[in-house]
Every structure is written in structure tokens, then in C-alpha cells.
Design an enzyme around this catalytic site. Sequence first.
Site, PDB file in Angstrom:
ATOM      1  CB  ILE A  12      -1.020   0.010   1.168  1.00  0.00           C
ATOM      2  CG1 ILE A  12      -2.139   0.997   0.883  1.00  0.00           C
ATOM      3  CG2 ILE A  12      -0.373   0.315   2.509  1.00  0.00           C
ATOM      4  CD1 ILE A  12      -2.940   0.717  -0.346  1.00  0.00           C
ATOM      5  CB  SER A  34      10.858  -0.395   5.093  1.00  0.00           C
ATOM      6  OG  SER A  34       9.792  -1.273   4.853  1.00  0.00           O
ATOM      7  NE  ARG A  35      10.486  -5.894   9.062  1.00  0.00           N
ATOM      8  CZ  ARG A  35       9.590  -6.850   9.257  1.00  0.00           C
ATOM      9  NH1 ARG A  35       9.595  -7.535  10.368  1.00  0.00           N
ATOM     10  NH2 ARG A  35       8.693  -7.128   8.326  1.00  0.00           N
ATOM     11  CE  LYS A  88      -8.225  -1.527   5.742  1.00  0.00           C
ATOM     12  NZ  LYS A  88      -7.838  -2.702   4.893  1.00  0.00           N
TER      13      LYS A  88
HETATM   14  P1  NAP Z   1       2.480  -5.406   3.086  1.00  0.00           P
HETATM   15  O1  NAP Z   1       2.612  -5.394   1.602  1.00  0.00           O
HETATM   16  O2  NAP Z   1       2.727  -6.665   3.841  1.00  0.00           O
HETATM   17  O3  NAP Z   1       3.382  -4.222   3.621  1.00  0.00           O
HETATM   18  C1  NAP Z   1       3.548  -3.930   4.984  1.00  0.00           C
HETATM   19  C2  NAP Z   1       5.021  -3.630   5.220  1.00  0.00           C
HETATM   20  O4  NAP Z   1       5.191  -3.383   6.611  1.00  0.00           O
HETATM   21  C3  NAP Z   1       5.916  -4.797   4.870  1.00  0.00           C
HETATM   22  O5  NAP Z   1       6.370  -4.698   3.539  1.00  0.00           O
HETATM   23  C4  NAP Z   1       7.024  -4.718   5.891  1.00  0.00           C
HETATM   24  O6  NAP Z   1       8.137  -4.040   5.322  1.00  0.00           O
HETATM   25  C5  NAP Z   1       6.478  -3.856   7.016  1.00  0.00           C
HETATM   26  N1  NAP Z   1       6.338  -4.631   8.270  1.00  0.00           N
HETATM   27  C6  NAP Z   1       6.707  -4.217   9.488  1.00  0.00           C
HETATM   28  N2  NAP Z   1       6.443  -5.138  10.405  1.00  0.00           N
HETATM   29  C7  NAP Z   1       5.912  -6.183   9.760  1.00  0.00           C
HETATM   30  C8  NAP Z   1       5.447  -7.450  10.178  1.00  0.00           C
HETATM   31  N3  NAP Z   1       5.486  -7.817  11.467  1.00  0.00           N
HETATM   32  N4  NAP Z   1       4.939  -8.282   9.246  1.00  0.00           N
HETATM   33  C9  NAP Z   1       4.887  -7.922   7.948  1.00  0.00           C
HETATM   34  N5  NAP Z   1       5.319  -6.720   7.498  1.00  0.00           N
HETATM   35  C10 NAP Z   1       5.827  -5.861   8.394  1.00  0.00           C
HETATM   36  O7  NAP Z   1       0.998  -4.948   3.518  1.00  0.00           O
HETATM   37  P2  NAP Z   1       0.085  -3.852   2.800  1.00  0.00           P
HETATM   38  O8  NAP Z   1      -0.825  -4.495   1.834  1.00  0.00           O
HETATM   39  O9  NAP Z   1       0.907  -2.710   2.358  1.00  0.00           O
HETATM   40  O10 NAP Z   1      -0.832  -3.462   4.055  1.00  0.00           O
HETATM   41  C11 NAP Z   1      -0.367  -2.637   5.109  1.00  0.00           C
HETATM   42  C12 NAP Z   1      -1.559  -1.959   5.719  1.00  0.00           C
HETATM   43  O11 NAP Z   1      -2.223  -1.193   4.707  1.00  0.00           O
HETATM   44  C13 NAP Z   1      -2.602  -2.943   6.269  1.00  0.00           C
HETATM   45  O12 NAP Z   1      -3.157  -2.469   7.461  1.00  0.00           O
HETATM   46  C14 NAP Z   1      -3.662  -2.975   5.182  1.00  0.00           C
HETATM   47  O13 NAP Z   1      -4.958  -3.238   5.700  1.00  0.00           O
HETATM   48  C15 NAP Z   1      -3.587  -1.562   4.649  1.00  0.00           C
HETATM   49  N6  NAP Z   1      -4.080  -1.452   3.261  1.00  0.00           N
HETATM   50  C16 NAP Z   1      -3.677  -2.350   2.298  1.00  0.00           C
HETATM   51  C17 NAP Z   1      -4.215  -2.265   1.031  1.00  0.00           C
HETATM   52  C18 NAP Z   1      -3.819  -3.215  -0.083  1.00  0.00           C
HETATM   53  O14 NAP Z   1      -4.426  -3.165  -1.158  1.00  0.00           O
HETATM   54  N7  NAP Z   1      -2.848  -4.086   0.087  1.00  0.00           N
HETATM   55  C19 NAP Z   1      -5.156  -1.267   0.736  1.00  0.00           C
HETATM   56  C20 NAP Z   1      -5.486  -0.343   1.725  1.00  0.00           C
HETATM   57  C21 NAP Z   1      -4.948  -0.455   2.984  1.00  0.00           C
HETATM   58  P3  NAP Z   1       9.625  -4.466   5.799  1.00  0.00           P
HETATM   59  O15 NAP Z   1       9.681  -5.962   5.752  1.00  0.00           O
HETATM   60  O16 NAP Z   1      10.509  -3.780   4.793  1.00  0.00           O
HETATM   61  O17 NAP Z   1       9.759  -3.919   7.205  1.00  0.00           O
END
Ligand code: NAP
Length: 310
Positions: A12, A34-35, A88
Site C-alpha cells: 500500500i 522498513s526492514r 486502516k
Molecule cells: P504489506 O505489503 O505486507 O506491507 C507492509 C510492510 O510493513 C511490509 O512490507 C514490511 O516491510 C512492514 N512490516 C513491518 N512489520 C511487519 C510485520 N510484522 N509483518 C509484515 N510486514 C511488516 O501490507 P500492505 O498491503 O501494504 O498493508 C499494510 C496496511 O495497509 C494494512 O493495514 C492494510 O490493511 C492496509 N491497506 C492495504 C491495502 C492493499 O491493497 N494491500 C489497501 C489499503 C490499505 P519491511 O519488511 O521492509 O519492514
Amino acid sequence: MIRLGIVGVGKIARDQHLPAIAATPAFRLLAAASRNASVDGIAHYRDIDALLAGGEGVEAVALCTPPQGRHAQARAALLAGRHVFLEKPPGATLSEVEDLAALARAQRRTLFASWHSRYAPAVEPARAWLQGRAIHRVRVDWREDVRVWHPGQDWIFAPGGLGVFDPGINALSIVTRILPRAFFLTGATLDFPLNRQAPIAAELAFIDGEDTVIRASFDFLQSGAQTWDIVVETDGGALRVGRGGSELEIDGVARALPAEAEYRGLYARFAELIAAGESDVDLAPLRHVADAFLRGERRSVEAFEFAAQN
Ligand code: NAP
């Protein structure tokens, strides 16, 4: 211009936050934490503590990490005197977000619990159209393919990750905004894969103070066409908010809407809140999810893996 840092460079952050920040003159993105990922052209830190101690002097942070770790990150930022934008859902529990709201007040900093779907173009016109109308019933269908939208995101099925409520809460954020009255859950069934800690499908029933029935069906295994629809039947016709809020129909006739700009809307709101010295923390969508976990019947279903096992 507000000096901004971003935390959690994942899907996101890349899909929406980086372009929206670049298009918002009120913010200047100076650092990321970010890690495993970084953003070209700005300072990089391994975690939020290092970012807060860094030389860029960020005044605000946007937390784009999974919800389970958000409280600790937001708390650190508020204690360090920074404004905080929460993706969110705003946290993994209601009480931890209330704790942050109290801390933001004590620190005189802005806490913005964002609900991006509320900034979809159909939402405010739908809310305005529904004002003063008698509502007969409401139907929500939110069905998407978790493998497409959340590839490999195991956190989503871990405790606090919400499972199918991760997208479903977007529907609830719209419904709680457009309906004229508050409503509450009367029953739910939640389908938990045998190997997971969060549901992959849910059926929910709510009523409001005038006995209007609101039903919602959430599914994370929808292949083919994806469905993000809300239909409200009223004394003045049927309103449909379609495709997650990018379409609006009244009795099947499409209404013209502006182009989608959800995240630009969120950053404009964050800037406005900071300038006004205010916070915006509406827990209604998360409360409905918590109620479903409290009140819902749990069913075990087939184990789920993101990729087929060899
Ligand atoms: P994501 O792709 O997994 O990204 C989250 C990032 O947070 C990871 O790349 C990771 O980066 C970091 N992180 C830190 N602690 C973590 C942990 N314990 N486990 C996993 N990642 C961790 O997730 P995302 O889709 O961006 O979603 C993040 C938030 O945005 C959620 O709350 C989601 O509901 C919201 N959101 C997502 C979307 C969508 O379409 N995906 C849409 C709207 C809102 P590092 O490994 O580099 O630290």
C-alpha cells in the site's frame, strides 16, 4: 510544508502513499523506515526509532505496516512529538487505539485513523442522497481474491490481522458513513481455515434502532470478477455503491462521479487536521469487527495456503 516519514514500505505504501504524497504540496517525504525495502532519493532507516532520531527532523509519520505492530510505532512517534497517520485498520484492538487517541491529546499532536474507502467518489454523494429517506434494507457483498490483493501476506491471517475483515472493514467504513443511523450486530458466522487464526469468510447481520436489517457477506476466495458492492433499498429507490465506492447508481442509472483520488483525499485531510491541531479517530468500523469476533459463530473450513504446496 510538513516534513514526513513513512514506515513500512510494502504494497500500500508503494501503490498509494508514495504517489499521493508526491501529489500533495503540504507534505515533503524525507525518510522511510522498513526492514527490507527503501524508497529512492530519501533517507532510509531500519525502524521507526531510528527514523525518529534521524537528522531529517520529520514532523509527521505515516504508518503503513500491518496493524499488529502499529500501537508501539504510533506511541513512539507521539511520545517523540510527531503527528501520526494510521493506515486502516487503525490497530489490532479497540483499546490500543483509544490509548493512542488519549496520548495524542496529551501530547497535543494529530492522530488520524484513516479509512481510505470513505474518500471514494461515491461515498459523500451516497450519504447526501440517503439523508431523510426511509431505509428498508441494506445488502453488502465484499468478495475478493486474497491471493491477488494480498499475495503472501501471512500477517493477514495471524491474530490481529483480521483475515477477510481486512477488506470487509472497508465496506463497514463506507456503510457507517453513508447510513443515517448507527446500527449493531445481531449475529455472524465466521469461517476459519484449519491452519489460520483469522477468518477467510464471514456472514454478518445487523439492525438499527428502527429495525432496518443490514446484511453483509465477506469472502476472501472469490475468483474471476471481484465484488465490492453496497445496495441500500429506500422509499425513494435503490441506491448502489459499486466497485468499492467508485460507482454510484440509483435504480440502475449511473451517476457521474469525479475520478478516484482516495489517498490524495486522505493526505489533504491529514494536513488539514495538523493545521487545525485536531485528531480524527472514528472506531465504528473496527467496533463492528470486534463485535463479530465476540458474537459470531465460528466454523472450521479447509486449510488455506497462498501458494499450492508441492
Ligand atoms: P504489506 O505489503 O505486507 O506491507 C507492509 C510492510 O510493513 C511490509 O512490507 C514490511 O516491510 C512492514 N512490516 C513491518 N512489520 C511487519 C510485520 N510484522 N509483518 C509484515 N510486514 C511488516 O501490507 P500492505 O498491503 O501494504 O498493508 C499494510 C496496511 O495497509 C494494512 O493495514 C492494510 O490493511 C492496509 N491497506 C492495504 C491495502 C492493499 O491493497 N494491500 C489497501 C489499503 C490499505 P519491511 O519488511 O521492509 O519492514
